[in-house]
Design an enzyme around this catalytic site. Structure first.
Site, PDB file in Angstrom:
ATOM      1  N   ARG A 240      39.384  36.141  56.707  1.00 49.55           N
ATOM      2  CA  ARG A 240      38.891  34.757  56.810  1.00 49.55           C
ATOM      3  C   ARG A 240      39.011  34.231  58.238  1.00 49.55           C
ATOM      4  NH1 ARG A 240      40.709  32.484  50.951  1.00 49.55           N
ATOM      5  NH2 ARG A 240      38.679  32.819  50.021  1.00 49.55           N
TER       6      ARG A 240
ATOM      7  N   LYS B  20      34.652  37.169  31.288  1.00 51.75           N
ATOM      8  CA  LYS B  20      34.331  36.217  30.225  1.00 51.75           C
ATOM      9  C   LYS B  20      32.940  35.608  30.339  1.00 51.75           C
ATOM     10  CE  LYS B  20      39.040  34.516  29.647  1.00 51.75           C
ATOM     11  NZ  LYS B  20      39.857  33.323  29.891  1.00 51.75           N
TER      12      LYS B  20
ATOM     13  N   GLY C  14      34.544  36.784  45.294  1.00 51.04           N
ATOM     14  CA  GLY C  14      35.536  37.096  44.279  1.00 51.04           C
ATOM     15  C   GLY C  14      35.578  38.582  43.968  1.00 51.04           C
TER      16      GLY C  14
ATOM     17  N   GLY D  75      34.504  30.628  44.039  1.00 50.93           N
ATOM     18  CA  GLY D  75      34.016  29.459  43.301  1.00 50.93           C
ATOM     19  C   GLY D  75      32.757  28.877  43.927  1.00 50.93           C
TER      20      GLY D  75
HETATM   21  P1  AMP Z   1      35.614  38.098  36.762  1.00 50.02           P
HETATM   22  O1  AMP Z   1      36.734  37.488  37.557  1.00 50.02           O
HETATM   23  O2  AMP Z   1      35.251  37.336  35.550  1.00 50.02           O
HETATM   24  O3  AMP Z   1      34.437  38.476  37.623  1.00 50.02           O
HETATM   25  O4  AMP Z   1      36.205  39.440  36.168  1.00 50.02           O
HETATM   26  C1  AMP Z   1      36.603  40.507  36.984  1.00 50.02           C
HETATM   27  C2  AMP Z   1      37.590  41.352  36.214  1.00 50.02           C
HETATM   28  O5  AMP Z   1      36.975  41.738  35.011  1.00 50.02           O
HETATM   29  C3  AMP Z   1      38.006  42.604  36.935  1.00 50.02           C
HETATM   30  O6  AMP Z   1      39.378  42.543  37.221  1.00 50.02           O
HETATM   31  C4  AMP Z   1      37.701  43.702  35.932  1.00 50.02           C
HETATM   32  O7  AMP Z   1      38.747  44.650  35.820  1.00 50.02           O
HETATM   33  C5  AMP Z   1      37.577  42.942  34.631  1.00 50.02           C
HETATM   34  N1  AMP Z   1      36.741  43.642  33.654  1.00 50.02           N
HETATM   35  C6  AMP Z   1      35.489  44.086  33.822  1.00 50.02           C
HETATM   36  N2  AMP Z   1      35.071  44.753  32.721  1.00 50.02           N
HETATM   37  C7  AMP Z   1      36.088  44.740  31.839  1.00 50.02           C
HETATM   38  C8  AMP Z   1      36.278  45.278  30.526  1.00 50.02           C
HETATM   39  N3  AMP Z   1      35.310  45.975  29.939  1.00 50.02           N
HETATM   40  N4  AMP Z   1      37.456  45.038  29.922  1.00 50.02           N
HETATM   41  C9  AMP Z   1      38.424  44.327  30.544  1.00 50.02           C
HETATM   42  N5  AMP Z   1      38.312  43.807  31.769  1.00 50.02           N
HETATM   43  C10 AMP Z   1      37.154  44.012  32.428  1.00 50.02           C
END
Ligand code: AMP
Length: 401
Positions: free
Chosen positions: A37, A205, A358, A381
Site C-alpha cells: 500500500r 457466501k 480482497g 470493500g
Molecule cells: P470471499 O471472502 O467471500 O471472497 O471468500 C473467499 C474465501 O472463500 C477463501 O478463503 C476461500 O478459501 C473460501 N472458499 C472458496 N470456495 C470454498 C468452498 N467450496 N468451501 C469453503 N470455502 C471456500
C-alpha cells in the site's frame, strides 16, 4: 464525468494534502509485513515532490479508539518505510492538523514530505463534521489529492469534509494516480464494456455478494458462479450438498436470482469434494448436486473449469470477484488456477480483465497471474461497491477534468 488528476495540477511551490491508504499489515512487534500500500502511493507522492511541491500525507491505520495517541496504531513505522522507499527524509507530525502539524507544514521545504499521525486518533475523523478538526487539516495545504482507493466507499472527514472545505475556499481537489486507475477500470470499463462481458463470482457466501450479482446480471452477458456460494444455488435447485458450506436461510434468494438470471447465470456442472478439510482427506469429483453425505465441496470440478475457461477466453471484458474454491489448500486451487489461466489468455487476446480486491486479488497474486491481467484492484470493500454500481461521494466531489 472523468475527474481531474494530479497530473493536471501544477504543484510548484504548493503544499499538497494527500489522503493515502497506508493501512498496512503489521506483526506483533509493529514491523510492516507487506508494504504494497505504501509502494502504490509512490507515483502520486513523487509526482508532487519531483515537480517542486511539498507532500503532506494523511491516513488511517487499524482501528484505534479515537481518544488520542495509541502507540500500537502510530504511523511512525510507515513514515520510516516511506523514507526508505523515497530515499529522502520523511517527517512525522505528532498530531493530525493540530499545532505540531501546522508548525511542521509551515517549515516544510520544497520537495519535503510530512506524514501526519493516524487520522483515527481523532473522534472527528469518523464523525465527519467536527469543524475544528476539519479546518485544522484543510488549512494545512493549497490543494487536496485523494489517492486512498481502499477507503473511497467511506465518507470520513479526511475523505469528504476536508476536501469539501478546501474546495469552498477555491483550492483544487483531484484524484491521485491510484484512484484514477481504479475508477477507470472498475467504473468506466464496467459502464462501457467490450462484449461479451463475463463476470466470475466466487467466494464463501451468496449473502455477501447479492448486490454485486444483481447488478452484474443486469449488465453482463454471462455470470459464472464458483466457490462455496455455488452450493447454496445447488441446494435451491434440489441438489445434494453433503456437508458443504451452505446458507440455508438464503435459499429463496438463490432461487429468485436463478429465475432472474436465466441462462446468463452459469453454475458448476461438477464439484471436487473431500471428506475432510485437509490435504490428506479422501477426495473425489462428482456431478454438481450429487455431493455424498460426509463430503464437502471445496472446488469446481475439471469439466466446470474447462467450460468456464472457454467462455472466459471468448470474452471482451472480464470482472472476477472471489475464488472458485479453497485456493489456499492444494489441490483445491486447481479451479481458481484454471480460471486465472483463462483470464490471462483473454488478456493476451485483447480483453479488458479486472480482478476485484480482497481474496481474488490475493489468489491471483499467489498463483503468479497478477502481471497477466489488465488490473488488480487494491480495494476489497471499495471494489465490491463499485461492482455493485454505486458511485462514491468521496470521488464525486473532486474537480471534474
Ligand atoms: P470471499 O471472502 O467471500 O471472497 O471468500 C473467499 C474465501 O472463500 C477463501 O478463503 C476461500 O478459501 C473460501 N472458499 C472458496 N470456495 C470454498 C468452498 N467450496 N468451501 C469453503 N470455502 C471456500
Amino acid at each position: 464525468m472523468p475527474k481531474k488528476t494530479i497530473a493536471a495540477l501544477d504543484p510548484t511551490g504548493q503544499a499538497v494534502l494527500v489522503r493515502v491508504d497506508f493501512n498496512v499489515p503489521q506483526d506483533d512487534s509493529g514491523a510492516i509485513t507487506d508494504d504494497r500500500r505504501i509502494r502504490m502511493a509512490l507515483p502520486t507522492i513523487q509526482s508532487i515532490i519531483e515537480r517542486g511541491g511539498k507532500a503532506i500525507l494523511m491516513s488511517h491505520l487499524g482501528r484505534p479508539g479515537g481518544n488520542g495517541f495509541e502507540a500500537a496504531f502510530s504511523l511512525a513505522p510507515v513514515a520510516a518505510r516511506l523514507g526508505e522507499l523515497l530515499g529522502r527524509p520523511v517527517q512525522l507530525a505528532t498530531d493530525t492538523g493540530g499545532p505540531d502539524s501546522q508548525a511542521k507544514a509551515a517549515a516544510l521545504p520544497t520537495g519535503g514530505v510530512l506524514v501526519l499521525e493516524n487520522v483515527r486518533f481523532n473522534k472527528g475523523e469518523k464523525k465527519g463534521d467536527d469543524e475544528a478538526y476539519v479546518n485544522g487539516l484543510a488549512s494545512l495545504a493549497d490543494a487536496y489529492v485523494n489517492d486512498a482507493f481502499g477507503t473511497c466507499h467511506r465518507t470520513e472527514a479526511s475523505m469528504y469534509a476536508v476536501p469539501a472545505t478546501m474546495k469552498q475556499s477555491g483550492k483544487p481537489a483531484v484524484t491521485g494516480f491510484l484512484v484514477e486507475k481504479e475508477v477507470r477500470y472498475l467504473a468506466d470499463a464496467v459502464a462501457h464494456p467490450k462484449r461479451p462481458f463475463v463476470a466470475i463470482l466466487g467466494g464463501k457466501k451468496v449473502s455477501d455478494k447479492i448486490a454485486v450479482i444483481e447488478n452484474l446480471l443486469s449488465i453482463c452477458d454471462h455470470v459464472l458462479i464458483g466457490g462455496a456460494m455455488a452450493y447454496t444455488f445447488s441446494l435451491a435447485k434440489g441438489g445434494k450438498t453433503g456437508k458443504s458450506l451452505v446458507e440455508p436461510d438464503k435459499l429463496e434468494l438463490a432461487a429468485s436470482l436463478l429465475a432472474k438470471g436465466g441462462s446468463k447465470l452459469v453454475l458448476p456442472v461438477d464439484t471436487h469434494c473431500a471428506d475432510d478439510f485437509s490435504a490428506t482427506a479422501a477426495k473425489q469429483v462428482v456431478p454438481a448436486g450429487q455431493i455424498p453425505d460426509g463430503f464437502e465441496g471445496l472446488d469446481i470440478g475439471p469439466e466446470t473449469a474447462s467450460r468456464y475457461g472457454a467462455i472466459i477466453r471468448s470474452a471482451g471484458t472480464v470482472v472476477w470477484n472471489g475464488p472458485m474454491g479453497v485456493f489456499e489448500l492444494p489441490p483445491f486451487d486447481a479451479g481458481t488456477k484454471a480460471v486465472a489461466d483463462a483470464v490471462a489468455d483473454a488478456t493476451a487476446q485483447g480483453a479488458v480483465t479486472i480482478i476485484g480486491g480482497g481474496d481474488s486479488a490475493a489468489a491471483v497474486e499467489q498463483l503468479g497471474y497478477a502481471e497477466k491481467v489488465s488490473h488488480v484492484s487494491t480495494g476489497g470493500g471499495a471494489s465490491l461497491e463499485m461492482l455493485e454500481g454505486k458511485s462514491f461521494a468521496s470521488v464525486a466531489l473532486l474537480d471534474d477534468a
